[in-house]
Scaffold this active site. Structure first.
Site, PDB file in Angstrom:
ATOM      1  CG  ASN A   1       4.570   3.159  -6.877  1.00 40.41           C
ATOM      2  OD1 ASN A   1       4.959   3.380  -8.036  1.00 40.41           O
ATOM      3  ND2 ASN A   1       5.217   2.352  -6.056  1.00 40.41           N
ATOM      4  CD1 TRP A   2      -0.124   5.418 -10.917  1.00 38.46           C
ATOM      5  CD2 TRP A   2       0.280   6.343 -12.922  1.00 38.46           C
ATOM      6  NE1 TRP A   2      -1.032   6.433 -11.108  1.00 38.46           N
ATOM      7  CE2 TRP A   2      -0.810   7.019 -12.331  1.00 38.46           C
ATOM      8  CE3 TRP A   2       0.703   6.763 -14.187  1.00 38.46           C
ATOM      9  CZ2 TRP A   2      -1.474   8.088 -12.954  1.00 38.46           C
ATOM     10  CZ3 TRP A   2       0.044   7.821 -14.812  1.00 38.46           C
ATOM     11  CH2 TRP A   2      -1.033   8.460 -14.205  1.00 38.46           C
ATOM     12  CE  LYS A   3       3.828  -1.075  -6.692  1.00 36.00           C
ATOM     13  NZ  LYS A   3       3.687  -2.299  -5.916  1.00 36.00           N
TER      14      LYS A   3
ATOM     15  CG  HIS B   1       8.433   0.555  -3.593  1.00 40.69           C
ATOM     16  ND1 HIS B   1       8.374  -0.789  -3.861  1.00 40.69           N
ATOM     17  CD2 HIS B   1       7.152   0.967  -3.405  1.00 40.69           C
ATOM     18  CE1 HIS B   1       7.091  -1.174  -3.848  1.00 40.69           C
ATOM     19  NE2 HIS B   1       6.341  -0.128  -3.574  1.00 40.69           N
TER      20      HIS B   1
ATOM     21  CD  GLU C   1       7.143  -3.347  -6.146  1.00 39.96           C
ATOM     22  OE1 GLU C   1       7.210  -2.399  -6.943  1.00 39.96           O
ATOM     23  OE2 GLU C   1       6.062  -3.780  -5.669  1.00 39.96           O
TER      24      GLU C   1
ATOM     25  CD  GLU D   1       4.377   0.835  -0.049  1.00 36.66           C
ATOM     26  OE1 GLU D   1       3.313   1.221  -0.546  1.00 36.66           O
ATOM     27  OE2 GLU D   1       5.330   0.452  -0.745  1.00 36.66           O
TER      28      GLU D   1
ATOM     29  N   GLY E   1       0.702  -6.057  -3.435  1.00 34.95           N
ATOM     30  CA  GLY E   1       0.286  -6.805  -4.624  1.00 34.95           C
ATOM     31  C   GLY E   1      -0.258  -8.186  -4.321  1.00 34.95           C
TER      32      GLY E   1
ATOM     33  CB  SER F   1      -3.503  -5.259  -0.669  1.00 32.02           C
ATOM     34  OG  SER F   1      -2.614  -6.148  -1.330  1.00 32.02           O
TER      35      SER F   1
ATOM     36  N   GLY G   1      -0.777   1.048  -5.023  1.00 29.58           N
ATOM     37  CA  GLY G   1      -0.204   0.480  -6.242  1.00 29.58           C
ATOM     38  C   GLY G   1      -1.317   0.147  -7.237  1.00 29.58           C
ATOM     39  N   GLY G   2      -1.678  -1.117  -7.293  1.00 22.16           N
ATOM     40  CA  GLY G   2      -2.640  -1.621  -8.290  1.00 22.16           C
ATOM     41  C   GLY G   2      -3.903  -0.785  -8.450  1.00 22.16           C
TER      42      GLY G   2
HETATM   43  P1  13P Z   1      -0.385  -2.551  -4.123  1.00 24.89           P
HETATM   44  O1  13P Z   1      -1.386  -1.461  -3.744  1.00 24.89           O
HETATM   45  O2  13P Z   1      -0.541  -3.002  -5.537  1.00 24.89           O
HETATM   46  O3  13P Z   1      -0.390  -3.656  -3.132  1.00 24.89           O
HETATM   47  O4  13P Z   1       1.069  -1.871  -4.069  1.00 24.89           O
HETATM   48  C1  13P Z   1       1.434  -1.144  -2.962  1.00 24.89           C
HETATM   49  C2  13P Z   1       2.704  -0.438  -3.247  1.00 24.89           C
HETATM   50  O5  13P Z   1       3.744  -1.066  -3.381  1.00 24.89           O
HETATM   51  C3  13P Z   1       2.672   1.029  -3.391  1.00 24.89           C
HETATM   52  O6  13P Z   1       3.951   1.568  -3.414  1.00 24.89           O
END
Ligand code: 13P
Length: 259
Positions: A12-14, A98, A100, A170, A176, A216, A237-238
């Site tokens: 997920n590149w957000k 998600h 967020e 999640e 993050g 993470s 994510g990251g």
């Molecule tokens: P991180 O891997 O950056 O913690 O993000 C997880 C995430 O929200 C994937 O959708």
């Protein structure tokens, strides 16, 4: 049977990567995708880059997804994106709910439910996110929260539809933060989810269900997490923003089914 499921590793590149950056990251991942053929790789760029990412992975088995979808096919809904539009752009998957989106944009279990139905109507596979806050975990309310989110958003689906979705656990406190859930914490929730699915839909559905962990995930912690019986893959994510770390996670994930 379960242990032979192909691990899913979704990035997920957000809100990262311009079109140019996305194209080059996707091309780099595509050039090495053959090394991790035993995993299903899904790239989830921002809407603007979906078409270019799709082109960049042509000829590989990499799939493309979107980060959200609206529940109507078309109409006066400024700023929204429809399942039809995603489908034509080359998406096969879509992240829904998600944390967020729930936290900053008012997503609720009810909007998640409507979006899941819209995605399924157009043969997009929903990746439905659920998870607890730190406060809920500390108060011992984790399982209650998970169960309530599932009840209101996806346990209303027919058995036929339910088998078409992917779930992603999640924990919000792990997103993050570099503080991943321990393998034991992840497994506790994943096996709890699997039991709920068994109660609602029966034994066959639960062994087929795909439940990803997100929060993470890094190359260094991914093997210990994927080794858990009920962890079927990752939503990253990251660490999905660089080809090498994303592929390293995929290499760890495929070890689940080795020997
Ligand atoms: P991180 O891997 O950056 O913690 O993000 C997880 C995430 O929200 C994937 O959708």
């Amino acid at each position: 049977m379960d242990s032979l499921k192909k691990p899913v590793v979704a990035g997920n590149w957000k809100m990262h990567k311009t079109i140019t950056e996305a194209r080059s990251l996707a091309a780099e991942i595509a050039s090495k995708a053959a090394e991790v053929r035993e995993a299903t790789l899904i790239l989830i760029p921002p809407f603007t880059a979906i078409c270019e990412v799709k082109k960049a992975v042509e000829g590989t088995e990499i799939k493309v997804g979107a980060q959200d979808v609206f529940w109507e096919d078309q109409g006066a809904f400024t700023g929204e994106i429809s399942p039809l539009q995603l489908k034509e752009a080359g998406c096969e998957f879509v992240v829904i709910g998600h944390s967020e989106r729930r936290q900053y944009f008012g997503e609720t279990d009810e909007t998640v439910r409507k979006k899941v139905l819209a995605a399924l109507r157009h043969n997009l596979t929903p990746i439905v996110c659920i998870g607890e806050t730190l406060e809920e975990r500390e108060k011992g309310q984790t399982l209650e929260k998970i169960s309530s989110q599932l009840e209101k958003s996806v346990f209303t689906l027919s058995p036929q539809d339910f088998q078409k979705i992917i779930l992603a656990y999640e924990p919000i406190w792990a997103i993050g933060t570099s503080r991943n859930a321990t393998p034991e914490q992840a497994e506790e929730v994943h096996s709890f989810i699997r039991n709920l699915i068994a109660e609602r839909y029966g034994k066959t559905q639960t062994s087929c269900a795909i439940i990803l962990y997100g929060g993470s995930v890094k190359p260094a912690n991914s093997f210990s997490l994927i080794r858990e019986k009920d962890v079927d893959g990752f939503l990253v994510g990251g660490a999905s923003l660089e080809a090498e770390s994303f592929l390293a996670i995929a290499r760890e994930a495929v070890r689940k089914n080795e020997g």
